[in-house]
Structures are given as structure tokens and as C-alpha cells.
Write a protein that holds these residues in place. Structure first.
Motif, PDB file in Angstrom:
ATOM      1  N   GLY A 182       0.813  -1.203   0.000  1.00 19.37           N
ATOM      2  CA  GLY A 182       0.000   0.000   0.000  1.00 19.37           C
ATOM      3  C   GLY A 182       0.849   1.257   0.000  1.00 19.37           C
ATOM      4  N   GLU A 183       0.200   2.374   0.258  1.00 17.58           N
ATOM      5  CA  GLU A 183       0.883   3.670   0.232  1.00 17.58           C
ATOM      6  C   GLU A 183       1.495   3.971   1.589  1.00 17.58           C
ATOM      7  OE1 GLU A 183      -0.194   8.437  -0.341  1.00 17.58           O
ATOM      8  OE2 GLU A 183      -1.699   6.880  -0.752  1.00 17.58           O
ATOM      9  N   LEU A 184       2.746   4.371   1.568  1.00 21.85           N
ATOM     10  CA  LEU A 184       3.447   4.719   2.798  1.00 21.85           C
ATOM     11  C   LEU A 184       3.039   6.132   3.225  1.00 21.85           C
ATOM     12  CD1 LEU A 184       5.590   3.987   4.919  1.00 21.85           C
ATOM     13  CD2 LEU A 184       7.328   4.889   3.354  1.00 21.85           C
ATOM     14  N   LEU A 185       2.249   6.212   4.295  1.00 20.79           N
ATOM     15  CA  LEU A 185       1.729   7.511   4.745  1.00 20.79           C
ATOM     16  C   LEU A 185       2.629   8.197   5.778  1.00 20.79           C
ATOM     17  CD1 LEU A 185      -2.089   6.766   5.175  1.00 20.79           C
ATOM     18  CD2 LEU A 185      -0.906   7.748   3.192  1.00 20.79           C
ATOM     19  N   GLU A 186       3.149   7.415   6.707  1.00 20.14           N
ATOM     20  CA  GLU A 186       3.975   7.982   7.775  1.00 20.14           C
ATOM     21  C   GLU A 186       5.114   7.024   8.087  1.00 20.14           C
ATOM     22  OE1 GLU A 186       1.654   8.781  11.257  1.00 20.14           O
ATOM     23  OE2 GLU A 186       0.167   9.991  10.184  1.00 20.14           O
ATOM     24  N   LYS A 187       6.229   7.593   8.504  1.00 18.29           N
ATOM     25  CA  LYS A 187       7.331   6.772   9.009  1.00 18.29           C
ATOM     26  C   LYS A 187       8.049   7.537  10.119  1.00 18.29           C
ATOM     27  CE  LYS A 187      10.311   7.888   4.983  1.00 18.29           C
ATOM     28  NZ  LYS A 187      11.328   7.321   4.059  1.00 18.29           N
ATOM     29  N   HIS A 188       7.836   7.044  11.311  1.00 16.71           N
ATOM     30  CA  HIS A 188       8.467   7.597  12.512  1.00 16.71           C
ATOM     31  C   HIS A 188       9.138   6.419  13.221  1.00 16.71           C
ATOM     32  CE1 HIS A 188       6.363  11.360  11.870  1.00 16.71           C
ATOM     33  NE2 HIS A 188       5.221  10.709  11.815  1.00 16.71           N
ATOM     34  N   PRO A 189      10.408   6.195  12.922  1.00 21.12           N
ATOM     35  CA  PRO A 189      11.095   5.007  13.438  1.00 21.12           C
ATOM     36  C   PRO A 189      10.796   4.752  14.918  1.00 21.12           C
ATOM     37  CG  PRO A 189      12.580   6.363  12.126  1.00 21.12           C
ATOM     38  CD  PRO A 189      11.325   7.137  12.293  1.00 21.12           C
ATOM     39  N   PRO A 190      10.433   3.507  15.265  1.00 22.28           N
ATOM     40  CA  PRO A 190      10.342   2.317  14.405  1.00 22.28           C
ATOM     41  C   PRO A 190       8.928   2.043  13.879  1.00 22.28           C
ATOM     42  CG  PRO A 190      10.208   1.661  16.695  1.00 22.28           C
ATOM     43  CD  PRO A 190      10.329   3.163  16.696  1.00 22.28           C
TER      44      PRO A 190
END
Length: 211
Positions: free
Chosen positions: A7-15
Motif C-alpha cells: 500500500g501507500e506509505l503515509l507515515e514513518k516515525h522510526p520504528p
């Protein structure tokens, strides 16, 4: 069981990640080795997943390839190693280096990881050596930062935000706040201006694991 997401990557805040799959947003936790391979926000991403059901939560863990998921699933079968520690281990050391450490009985390399003391390192070697005896280091491809993503659509963040996000990620992976702050400061000196949060995290993990 949910075995794969696309799907579409909306957010990435590790981890942590948020992926939109046909209008449904899935919260996923991923190792830093997987984070390094993610595309830019708004792009399509495919992750192999492992679903964990607890009394108080339902958690989804995502991996860039089947090999890392296999190693994660092998890790959580070791006595005393839960999903959080397994994810921390996979964030602080590559699959190749971990397998090599187990085969070489290198406890020194493992105890540098947060949450892994001498007894845990010894247990990992004893219990995983049999589980990995049929696997060669070559079976696990080195994790590389993929170039997927258009720099023209990259989201710009102030350096202070990158620093805060990187520190937060290290704390979430099990490092103490003081350790995280010190490691990120050293990483900033090594990288200079312009480093992303992922760059800061990768440099910090590298220095803490090898140092």
C-alpha cells in the motif's frame, strides 16, 4: 494471519510506519534495517509481516524481505526474547552479521545491543546455532539503503526535528535517553549538516554496536 501488506506509505516515525491499504491504515513496527530501504512518503511499499496477538494489544511487524522476517521469527522462539527485543536486535545488527556472530560464538558483538546481556547473548548462541545450522551467511543478503523515491518529493524537516525523531527512535529501540542523546550528537558531528533522521540513527547504531 496477515502475512504481507502492499500500500501507500503515509507515515514513518522510526520504528513505526503507517501504510494505507485500500483505505485502511495499518500501523506497523519495523526494524531500522527495513527503514533504510523504504521509499519516500506517498510511494507504494510492500512488506512481509508477522502478526502478534497479546491480551492487551495486537501488533504488526513489517520486514523488507522474507529473510529478515524468518530471522525475526527464529529470534522470538528463543527463551526470553520477545518481539520488541528481536526488533531491537535486527535494528542494531545486519542479518548477515548476526548469523555470523552466532556461528562464530561471538558474544562480544551481541552484548553491545540494548537489552542483550551476557546471559542473553550466550542463550542466543546456544539456542540459535541449531536453528541456523542449515543456513549460511550468504542466505541473508546484506541490507542496503534503497534509492527508491524521488528527491523532489522528499519531505523537508528541520535539523532539530531530525535529531528529536532519531533520539526518540533509539529510545524506542531500548537505548537509554542519555545514550541516545550522546550517540545522536556524535552522529551529527560525523555526518555534518543535512543528515536525515534515518542517517543519524544508522550512524548512531553503527557507532554503538562497533564501539
Amino acid at each position: 494471519m496477515i502475512g504481507r501488506l502492499r500500500g501507500e506509505l503515509l507515515e514513518k516515525h522510526p520504528p513505526q510506519l503507517l501504510i494505507d491499504v485500500n483505505g485502511v491504515g495499518y500501523e506497523v513496527e519495523a526494524s531500522m534495517n527495513t527503514f533504510y530501504r523504504l521509499p519516500e512518503l506517498g510511494r507504494q511499499v510492500t512488506l512481509f509481516t508477522h502478526f502478534v496477538v497479546r491480551e492487551d494489544a495486537q501488533l504488526l511487524y513489517g520486514f523488507a524481505d522474507r529473510e529478515e522476517r524468518l530471522l525475526f521469527r527464529t529470534l522470538i522462539k528463543v527463551n526470553g526474547v520477545g518481539p520488541k527485543l528481536a526488533l531491537t536486535i535486527l535494528s542494531g545488527i545486519s542479518a548477515n552479521d548476526f548469523v555470523r556472530s552466532v556461528h562464530d560464538q561471538d558474544t562480544a558483538a551481541l552484548v553491545r545491543l540494548p537489552g542483550v546481556g551476557k546471559k542473553t547473548a550466550e542463550r542466543l548462541i546456544v539456542e540459535m546455532k541449531d536453528k541456523l545450522k542449515d543456513l549460511q551467511v550468504a542466505d541473508f543478503g546484506e541490507f542496503q539503503l534503497s534509492g527508491g523515491g524521488d528527491p523532489d518529493v522528499a519531505v523537508s524537516m528541520p535539523a532539530t526535528d531530525h535529531r528529536a525523531e532519531a533520539e526518540s527512535a533509539l529510545v524506542a529501540l531500548g537505548y537509554k535517553p542519555v545514550q541516545a542523546t550522546k550517540a545522536i550528537a556524535q552522529a551529527e558531528k560525523a555526518l555534518g549538516a543535512g543528515g536525515s533522521s534515518e542517517d543519524l540513527i544508522r550512524q548512531s547504531l553503527k557507532s554503538m554496536v562497533t564501539g
